[in-house]
Design a protein around this motif. Sequence first.
Motif, short mmCIF file in Angstrom:
data_model
loop_
_atom_site.label_atom_id
_atom_site.label_comp_id
_atom_site.label_asym_id
_atom_site.label_seq_id
_atom_site.Cartn_x
_atom_site.Cartn_y
_atom_site.Cartn_z
N LEU A 194 -9.93 2.69 -5.90
CA LEU A 194 -10.13 1.85 -5.06
C LEU A 194 -9.30 1.91 -3.44
O LEU A 194 -10.76 1.97 -2.38
CB LEU A 194 -10.48 0.58 -5.27
N PHE A 195 -8.29 2.64 -3.56
CA PHE A 195 -7.85 3.03 -1.98
C PHE A 195 -8.76 4.10 -1.29
O PHE A 195 -9.16 3.78 -0.45
CB PHE A 195 -6.59 3.26 -2.23
N THR A 196 -8.87 5.12 -2.19
CA THR A 196 -9.42 6.54 -2.23
C THR A 196 -10.67 5.92 -2.00
O THR A 196 -11.38 7.12 -0.72
CB THR A 196 -9.73 6.91 -3.64
N VAL A 232 -16.62 -3.17 0.50
CA VAL A 232 -16.97 -3.66 -1.12
C VAL A 232 -15.15 -2.61 -1.09
O VAL A 232 -14.43 -3.64 -2.13
CB VAL A 232 -17.66 -3.53 -1.21
N ALA A 233 -14.75 -1.98 -1.49
CA ALA A 233 -13.99 -1.18 -1.86
C ALA A 233 -12.36 -1.68 -1.42
O ALA A 233 -11.64 -2.07 -2.08
CB ALA A 233 -14.18 0.12 -1.66
N ALA A 234 -12.39 -1.89 -0.10
CA ALA A 234 -10.80 -2.61 0.49
C ALA A 234 -10.99 -4.15 -0.41
O ALA A 234 -9.68 -4.13 -1.25
CB ALA A 234 -11.22 -2.92 1.92
N ALA A 235 -11.17 -5.12 -0.46
CA ALA A 235 -11.99 -6.27 -1.28
C ALA A 235 -11.22 -5.80 -1.99
O ALA A 235 -10.13 -6.65 -2.87
CB ALA A 235 -12.93 -6.87 -0.73
N GLY A 236 -11.57 -5.29 -2.96
CA GLY A 236 -10.72 -4.72 -4.46
C GLY A 236 -10.00 -4.15 -4.75
O GLY A 236 -9.49 -4.70 -5.95
N PHE A 237 -9.90 -3.24 -3.37
CA PHE A 237 -8.20 -2.45 -3.16
C PHE A 237 -7.59 -3.95 -3.68
O PHE A 237 -6.45 -4.12 -4.38
CB PHE A 237 -8.32 -2.05 -2.29
N VAL A 238 -7.41 -4.58 -2.99
CA VAL A 238 -6.35 -5.92 -2.42
C VAL A 238 -6.39 -6.67 -3.31
O VAL A 238 -5.36 -7.13 -3.74
CB VAL A 238 -7.15 -7.24 -0.99
N VAL A 239 -7.95 -6.95 -4.07
CA VAL A 239 -7.13 -7.79 -5.27
C VAL A 239 -6.77 -7.28 -6.37
O VAL A 239 -5.87 -8.01 -7.24
CB VAL A 239 -9.08 -8.68 -5.89
N ARG A 240 -6.98 -6.29 -6.68
CA ARG A 240 -6.16 -4.99 -7.56
C ARG A 240 -4.74 -4.92 -7.64
O ARG A 240 -4.03 -5.60 -8.60
CB ARG A 240 -7.21 -3.68 -7.66
N GLU A 241 -4.27 -5.08 -6.41
CA GLU A 241 -3.29 -4.43 -5.60
C GLU A 241 -2.11 -6.08 -5.90
O GLU A 241 -0.96 -6.32 -6.79
CB GLU A 241 -2.80 -4.22 -4.61
N LEU A 242 -2.87 -7.22 -5.70
CA LEU A 242 -1.73 -8.96 -6.03
C LEU A 242 -2.15 -8.68 -7.17
O LEU A 242 -0.89 -9.32 -7.86
CB LEU A 242 -3.17 -9.07 -5.20
N PHE A 245 0.17 0.34 -6.52
CA PHE A 245 -0.42 1.23 -5.84
C PHE A 245 0.45 1.37 -4.63
O PHE A 245 1.69 2.03 -3.45
CB PHE A 245 -1.65 1.88 -6.06
N ILE A 246 -0.01 0.69 -3.78
CA ILE A 246 0.37 0.11 -2.12
C ILE A 246 0.80 -1.73 -2.78
O ILE A 246 0.36 -2.46 -3.12
CB ILE A 246 -0.40 -0.02 -1.46
N ASP A 247 2.57 -2.07 -2.69
CA ASP A 247 2.40 -3.71 -2.30
C ASP A 247 1.81 -4.17 -1.41
O ASP A 247 2.98 -4.45 -0.29
CB ASP A 247 3.84 -3.76 -2.63
N VAL A 248 0.75 -5.08 -1.40
CA VAL A 248 0.21 -5.55 -0.34
C VAL A 248 0.98 -6.46 0.33
O VAL A 248 0.38 -7.02 1.59
CB VAL A 248 -1.03 -5.70 -0.36
N ARG A 249 1.67 -7.05 -0.51
CA ARG A 249 2.40 -8.39 -0.70
C ARG A 249 3.47 -8.01 0.19
O ARG A 249 3.66 -8.61 1.80
CB ARG A 249 2.78 -8.66 -1.96
N VAL A 250 4.25 -6.95 -0.03
CA VAL A 250 5.28 -6.47 0.54
C VAL A 250 4.42 -6.14 1.87
O VAL A 250 4.84 -6.43 3.45
CB VAL A 250 6.30 -5.23 0.28
N LEU A 251 3.91 -5.46 2.36
CA LEU A 251 2.37 -4.67 3.85
C LEU A 251 2.44 -6.03 4.06
O LEU A 251 2.47 -5.83 5.58
CB LEU A 251 2.37 -3.70 3.58
N GLY A 252 1.98 -6.10 3.77
CA GLY A 252 0.90 -7.61 4.81
C GLY A 252 2.17 -8.72 4.70
O GLY A 252 1.76 -9.66 6.23
#
Length: 464
Positions: A218-220, A246-256, A262-269
Amino acid sequence: MNLATPGRPRDGFDRGLLAPMLLGAILNPVNSSIIAVSLIPIGRAFGAPPSDTAWLVSALYLATAVGQPVAGRLIDLHGPRRAYLVATALTGIAGVVGALAPNLGVLIAARVLLGFGTCAGYPAAMSLIRSEAKRTGRDSPAGVLTVLAVATQTIAVIGPPLGGVLIGLGGWRTTLALNIPLAAAGILLGLLRLPKPPPARVGARRLLGGLDLPGMALFTATLLSLLLFLMDPRTGRLYLPALAAVAAAGFVVRELRASDPFIDVRVLGGNLPLITTYTRAVLAYVVSYSVLYGYTQWLQEGRDLSPTHAGLLQLPMFATGIVVSAVTGRHEAVRGKLLVGAAAQIAGCALLLGSGSGSPIWLLAATTLLFGVPQGLTSLALQNSVYRQAPPEHIGSSAGLLRTSGYLGAILASSAAAGFFPERADTPGLHHLAWFMLAICVLFLAVTVADRSLRHVGRPSPGD
């Protein structure tokens, strides 16, 4: 990550790691800088205008922008050795394919492969610096970080004039063939000096099982869709940014939802200073790569200089960057460096606006010299910022994201150069490019002034 190896010094940084670290880290800069003087000869060889040869720049950065955080995550999970060796081998293969390329399409494919091959060196180096600090108990990486920054700038100094010399000796294909001996040396140094991971890390099942493959995909997709649009922004391609969203939204949902994302969006956010650093990197590299690619092409077509002379005129910029980095490197505070760098970029844009086909050589050299000041200050400041702002357990992927931000800036710069030089790199196009660069410089300065967190980055705490 325990990288203890018999024979390594207990109290100080293992200097045996420096050679593979530095060689891996310079593979991308040398290929970034050497192509600057190759674009015009390649275009003439294949009958392609600058708008087509710009894909040689964008292809490398597109592949590396995707590959950097992936390689960084692999390094975070499994250590730097395996990723370093595999990526370096890909670099050598790309050199062979590029040197034998029969047309522009194959050459672009070789640059894509080269992008993936050069994506592991920098996050591997940052990971090794962090692990050595942990092993020795001495969190004082300023000297080693400075060596890393100076080395990448030094090879950038060598790149354009070396490219000009190689083109003069054997044509543009020699600039691709250069990767073959570099990759061979990197593999040898990696095998001899990079620490082996503990046995628990070895094994295909564990290697694959530790990866967040859906998150990576999804990131790619997000990055690929966005960058493809930026390389050729047209109304008929608006579906690409929509796909990216659309892919970015799916990426955030997946990472949460992922247990080991792959990338901890909680920490990054929650790390606004780090996000701001990535934003600042995009802006800074738009300007620096516009000089490297756009200005260099204009020197050859608008000012009618040879590739060799155009490459030599890049020397003042990179040489100044090396001196500035070496002088200021041990001072880790970053805010002043960024402010001075922004002012120098603005002054450099003013000189570009006054340049023309009759500009004297001394003025052209002064322009590149002035752009060398931010070259030395900004790259080091961004590197130190990420080292201090990123969570230690994510230093590899965080360093990869810094490079991804820089490559996004490079792709924007390449797209801008292609847009302002649609058929020929002439003086009106250079002036339009300079106005674009000036707007980016002002935005970079505004983001830096507004970022209060920079006052504390690299400064000792009151208790130290």
